[in-house]
Design a protein around this motif. Structure first.
Motif, PDB file in Angstrom:
ATOM      1  N   LEU A 172      -7.606  -2.490   5.734  1.00 13.73           N
ATOM      2  CA  LEU A 172      -8.021  -2.103   4.391  1.00 13.73           C
ATOM      3  C   LEU A 172      -7.265  -2.901   3.333  1.00 13.73           C
ATOM      4  N   ASN A 173      -6.014  -3.193   3.615  1.00 17.29           N
ATOM      5  CA  ASN A 173      -5.233  -4.004   2.675  1.00 17.29           C
ATOM      6  C   ASN A 173      -5.830  -5.406   2.573  1.00 17.29           C
ATOM      7  N   PHE A 174      -6.307  -5.919   3.708  1.00 22.48           N
ATOM      8  CA  PHE A 174      -6.962  -7.227   3.696  1.00 22.48           C
ATOM      9  C   PHE A 174      -8.263  -7.165   2.895  1.00 22.48           C
ATOM     10  N   VAL A 175      -9.014  -6.069   3.087  1.00 19.09           N
ATOM     11  CA  VAL A 175     -10.236  -5.886   2.302  1.00 19.09           C
ATOM     12  C   VAL A 175      -9.897  -5.841   0.814  1.00 19.09           C
ATOM     13  N   ALA A 176      -8.767  -5.191   0.479  1.00 24.00           N
ATOM     14  CA  ALA A 176      -8.368  -5.086  -0.930  1.00 24.00           C
ATOM     15  C   ALA A 176      -8.112  -6.449  -1.552  1.00 24.00           C
ATOM     16  N   THR A 177      -7.638  -7.410  -0.747  1.00 19.36           N
ATOM     17  CA  THR A 177      -7.426  -8.755  -1.294  1.00 19.36           C
ATOM     18  C   THR A 177      -8.766  -9.384  -1.690  1.00 19.36           C
ATOM     19  N   GLN A 178      -9.806  -9.101  -0.901  1.00 16.59           N
ATOM     20  CA  GLN A 178     -11.129  -9.599  -1.256  1.00 16.59           C
ATOM     21  C   GLN A 178     -11.666  -8.888  -2.498  1.00 16.59           C
ATOM     22  N   VAL A 179     -11.380  -7.588  -2.594  1.00 19.75           N
ATOM     23  CA  VAL A 179     -11.776  -6.845  -3.793  1.00 19.75           C
ATOM     24  C   VAL A 179     -11.071  -7.429  -5.016  1.00 19.75           C
ATOM     25  N   ALA A 180      -9.781  -7.779  -4.861  1.00 16.65           N
ATOM     26  CA  ALA A 180      -9.019  -8.349  -5.974  1.00 16.65           C
ATOM     27  C   ALA A 180      -9.647  -9.654  -6.451  1.00 16.65           C
ATOM     28  N   VAL A 181     -10.039 -10.493  -5.508  1.00 14.09           N
ATOM     29  CA  VAL A 181     -10.688 -11.762  -5.869  1.00 14.09           C
ATOM     30  C   VAL A 181     -12.003 -11.487  -6.598  1.00 14.09           C
ATOM     31  N   PRO A 196       0.825  -1.210   0.000  1.00 14.60           N
ATOM     32  CA  PRO A 196       0.000   0.000   0.000  1.00 14.60           C
ATOM     33  C   PRO A 196       0.860   1.261   0.000  1.00 14.60           C
ATOM     34  N   LEU A 197       0.254   2.340  -0.485  1.00 14.38           N
ATOM     35  CA  LEU A 197       0.968   3.614  -0.545  1.00 14.38           C
ATOM     36  C   LEU A 197       0.003   4.727  -0.164  1.00 14.38           C
ATOM     37  N   LEU A 198       0.372   5.526   0.848  1.00 10.89           N
ATOM     38  CA  LEU A 198      -0.435   6.665   1.295  1.00 10.89           C
ATOM     39  C   LEU A 198       0.218   7.942   0.797  1.00 10.89           C
ATOM     40  N   VAL A 199      -0.509   8.743   0.024  1.00  6.24           N
ATOM     41  CA  VAL A 199       0.054   9.971  -0.548  1.00  6.24           C
ATOM     42  C   VAL A 199      -0.923  11.124  -0.354  1.00  6.24           C
ATOM     43  N   SER A 200      -0.381  12.335  -0.419  1.00 10.68           N
ATOM     44  CA  SER A 200      -1.201  13.550  -0.325  1.00 10.68           C
ATOM     45  C   SER A 200      -0.850  14.496  -1.465  1.00 10.68           C
ATOM     46  N   ASP A 201      -0.581  13.939  -2.634  1.00  4.13           N
ATOM     47  CA  ASP A 201      -0.173  14.702  -3.814  1.00  4.13           C
ATOM     48  C   ASP A 201      -1.394  15.369  -4.439  1.00  4.13           C
ATOM     49  N   LEU A 202      -1.462  16.695  -4.374  1.00  2.00           N
ATOM     50  CA  LEU A 202      -2.602  17.415  -4.928  1.00  2.00           C
ATOM     51  C   LEU A 202      -2.668  17.307  -6.445  1.00  2.00           C
ATOM     52  N   ASN A 203      -1.581  16.873  -7.078  1.00  2.00           N
ATOM     53  CA  ASN A 203      -1.611  16.656  -8.523  1.00  2.00           C
ATOM     54  C   ASN A 203      -2.534  15.501  -8.904  1.00  2.00           C
ATOM     55  N   LEU A 204      -2.952  14.709  -7.903  1.00  2.00           N
ATOM     56  CA  LEU A 204      -3.884  13.623  -8.169  1.00  2.00           C
ATOM     57  C   LEU A 204      -5.301  14.121  -8.425  1.00  2.00           C
ATOM     58  N   LEU A 228      -5.151   6.648  -0.499  1.00  2.00           N
ATOM     59  CA  LEU A 228      -4.523   5.379  -0.135  1.00  2.00           C
ATOM     60  C   LEU A 228      -4.631   4.435  -1.331  1.00  2.00           C
ATOM     61  N   PHE A 229      -3.466   4.085  -1.889  1.00  2.00           N
ATOM     62  CA  PHE A 229      -3.402   3.144  -3.007  1.00  2.00           C
ATOM     63  C   PHE A 229      -3.137   1.754  -2.446  1.00  2.00           C
ATOM     64  N   LEU A 230      -4.051   0.816  -2.738  1.00  2.00           N
ATOM     65  CA  LEU A 230      -3.936  -0.554  -2.233  1.00  2.00           C
ATOM     66  C   LEU A 230      -3.811  -1.511  -3.409  1.00  2.00           C
ATOM     67  N   PRO A 231      -2.804  -2.382  -3.421  1.00  2.00           N
ATOM     68  CA  PRO A 231      -2.665  -3.309  -4.539  1.00  2.00           C
ATOM     69  C   PRO A 231      -3.766  -4.349  -4.543  1.00  2.00           C
ATOM     70  N   LEU A 232      -4.277  -4.651  -5.718  1.00  2.00           N
ATOM     71  CA  LEU A 232      -5.250  -5.729  -5.877  1.00  2.00           C
ATOM     72  C   LEU A 232      -4.474  -6.959  -6.326  1.00  2.00           C
ATOM     73  N   VAL A 233      -4.195  -7.843  -5.371  1.00  2.00           N
ATOM     74  CA  VAL A 233      -3.331  -8.989  -5.627  1.00  2.00           C
ATOM     75  C   VAL A 233      -4.118 -10.276  -5.430  1.00  2.00           C
ATOM     76  N   THR A 234      -4.070 -11.144  -6.414  1.00  2.00           N
ATOM     77  CA  THR A 234      -4.667 -12.471  -6.306  1.00  2.00           C
ATOM     78  C   THR A 234      -3.549 -13.497  -6.187  1.00  2.00           C
ATOM     79  N   ARG A 235      -3.920 -14.747  -6.127  1.00  2.00           N
ATOM     80  CA  ARG A 235      -2.902 -15.797  -6.057  1.00  2.00           C
ATOM     81  C   ARG A 235      -2.088 -15.866  -7.339  1.00  2.00           C
ATOM     82  N   GLN A 236      -2.679 -15.362  -8.416  1.00  2.00           N
ATOM     83  CA  GLN A 236      -1.994 -15.446  -9.696  1.00  2.00           C
ATOM     84  C   GLN A 236      -1.103 -14.235  -9.968  1.00  2.00           C
TER      85      GLN A 236
END
Length: 440
Positions: free
Chosen positions: A259-268, A205-213, A227-235
């Motif tokens: 939230l990172n754990f939730v993101a794994t469920q989102v990835a699935v 995960p990556l937490l940023v406050s870049d107003l350019n976003l 907050l950028f969270l990677p969507l990672v599956t087993r593959q």
């Protein structure tokens, strides 16, 4: 009770992890142990003498007063829950056990901080809800808003976006980005693309406050964090979940881990949705041109006929055959023929409206469904537009190829009331035109 014994008792109470409160009949705090400072951030000196209700979260005050009245009436309570406001303004979830002492004319309460437990339960419920939504959603377009809602019920968000990586090309896109009001875009995509790529590559995960976003033209909000969270599956890493909120929302390491754990469920869920979409597409769309195949064409034709009959309107079916296409395959090879078919499909799509359907039946045969026509002349105009578009040269493998189409037209209801009749009529008209060697 002698003073020494009382001091020893109070010292022992200070060793408890739960907070102990003594509150008089007027609701003012008479005594608290040391644990209160760990839970509420106020020292005992800052609490004693103040009404306990003043520290309760405003939305919970009415029912807290009702609960206190029941306890004071002689009804002990175990497991009452409410929220308090800490000294730094944050909320803490408290579970109470309380009773009334007639001898002391005081309410005795034991408060346990269950904030982390409740947060973990909420995130666990979110993972179940996301998994359930993935099973029930028809496609990713309907799944993403559900994921947004599920997470926003647990975390105060100002926006959610999803970046996904194409399974074949690995190209990154943003199929979903919405704020709470449903407005989009939420992000400056080139900047978000860079952060998403970094998160996907690192898997962290990556937490940023870049107003350019912020998207171009959006007002700058200095208190915004992403907050950028990677969507990672087993593959593989298949994308990133991007959460936008006010600064400080994601400061808790435990929250970020949950939230990172939730993101794994989102990835699935996203992976399942992508696979489902690929299976549906393979079943309904032509692999070479991306147009609807014969099966989907028949479904759309039946629906179009149903709409036309209900509205007492008019629709048309165009049946196309590419003249001399076999010569291209025989002289230049099937690869050149495939490129020609792909370009023909693209040009056909540019000749019709978004509500119309262009499908490939197989080989060099295409069909077009035109809905809501005012007169048969509308279909003739579209046929002429297609004929002129296909008459332009096709640059294929460095060669300038020329071809033309024979087109048969059938009008509903004049030429038939059902799909089979319309298809036979359009097919016959197309072959008649081809036999006569002129547009028909």
């Amino acid at each position: 009770m002698d003073t020494n014994h009382q001091d020893r008792l109070l010292h022992s109470i200070d060793l408890l992890l739960d907070a102990v409160f003594l509150v008089d009949a007027s609701g003012r705090i008479v005594y608290v142990n040391a644990a209160s400072e760990r839970i509420l951030q106020y020292s005992p000196r800052e609490l004693i003498g103040h009404p306990l209700i003043d520290f309760v979260a405003p939305e919970d005050r009415d029912r807290t007063c009702e609960e206190a009245a029941r306890v004071m009436a002689g009804h002990p309570r175990v497991g009452f829950e409410n929220h308090y406001v800490r000294k730094d303004g944050s909320r803490v979830h408290i579970m109470w056990s309380a009773c009334w002492s007639d001898a002391d004319n005081m309410r005795i309460g034991v408060a346990r901080d269950v904030t982390e437990q409740k947060r973990a339960e909420a995130f666990q419920a979110a993972t179940y809800a996301i998994a359930d939504a993935a099973l029930k959603a028809d496609d990713l377009d309907s799944l993403f808003p559900q994921i947004h809602r599920i997470i926003a019920e647990r975390i105060p968000l100002t926006g959610v976006a999803v970046a996904t990586s194409d399974r074949q090309s690995k190209l990154l896109s943003f199929p979903y980005q919405q704020d709470p009001l449903g407005s989009a875009p939420l992000l400056n995509e080139p900047v978000a693309h860079r952060y998403s790529r970094n998160v996907i590559a690192s898997g962290h995960p990556l937490l940023v406050s870049d107003l350019n976003l912020l998207p171009p033209g959006a007002p700058a909000k200095a208190n915004t964090a992403w907050l950028f969270l990677p969507l990672v599956t087993r593959q593989d890493a298949i994308g990133a979940l991007i959460l936008q909120a006010n600064a400080g929302t994601f400061d808790s390491q435990k929250d970020r881990e949950l939230l990172n754990f939730v993101a794994t469920q989102v990835a699935v869920a996203v992976e399942r949705g992508q696979l489902k979409a690929e299976l549906i597409r393979a079943a309904q769309y032509d692999e070479l041109t991306g147009l609807p195949n014969r099966r989907l064409f028949h479904e759309r034709l039946d629906r179009a006929l149903g709409r036309s009959q209900r509205r007492h309107g008019r629709m048309a079916l165009l049946y196309l055959d590419i003249d001399d296409f076999k010569k291209v395959n025989d002289t230049l090879g099937h690869a050149a023929g495939d490129l020609l078919l792909q370009e023909i499909a693209r040009r056909l799509g540019s000749c019709v409206r978004h509500v119309d359907t262009v499908a490939r039946l197989g080989g060099d045969e295409f069909v077009v469904i035109l809905e809501d026509l005012h007169s048969p002349a509308d279909a003739a105009q579209v046929a002429d537009k297609i004929r002129h578009s296909l008459a332009r040269e096709f640059p294929i493998d460095g060669l300038a190829l020329h071809t033309q189409a024979s087109i048969g037209v059938a009008i509903h209801p004049e030429d038939g009331q059902d799909a089979d009749t319309l298809l036979r009529h359009a097919d016959s008209a197309m072959y008649l035109g081809k036999a006569l060697g002129r547009p028909r």
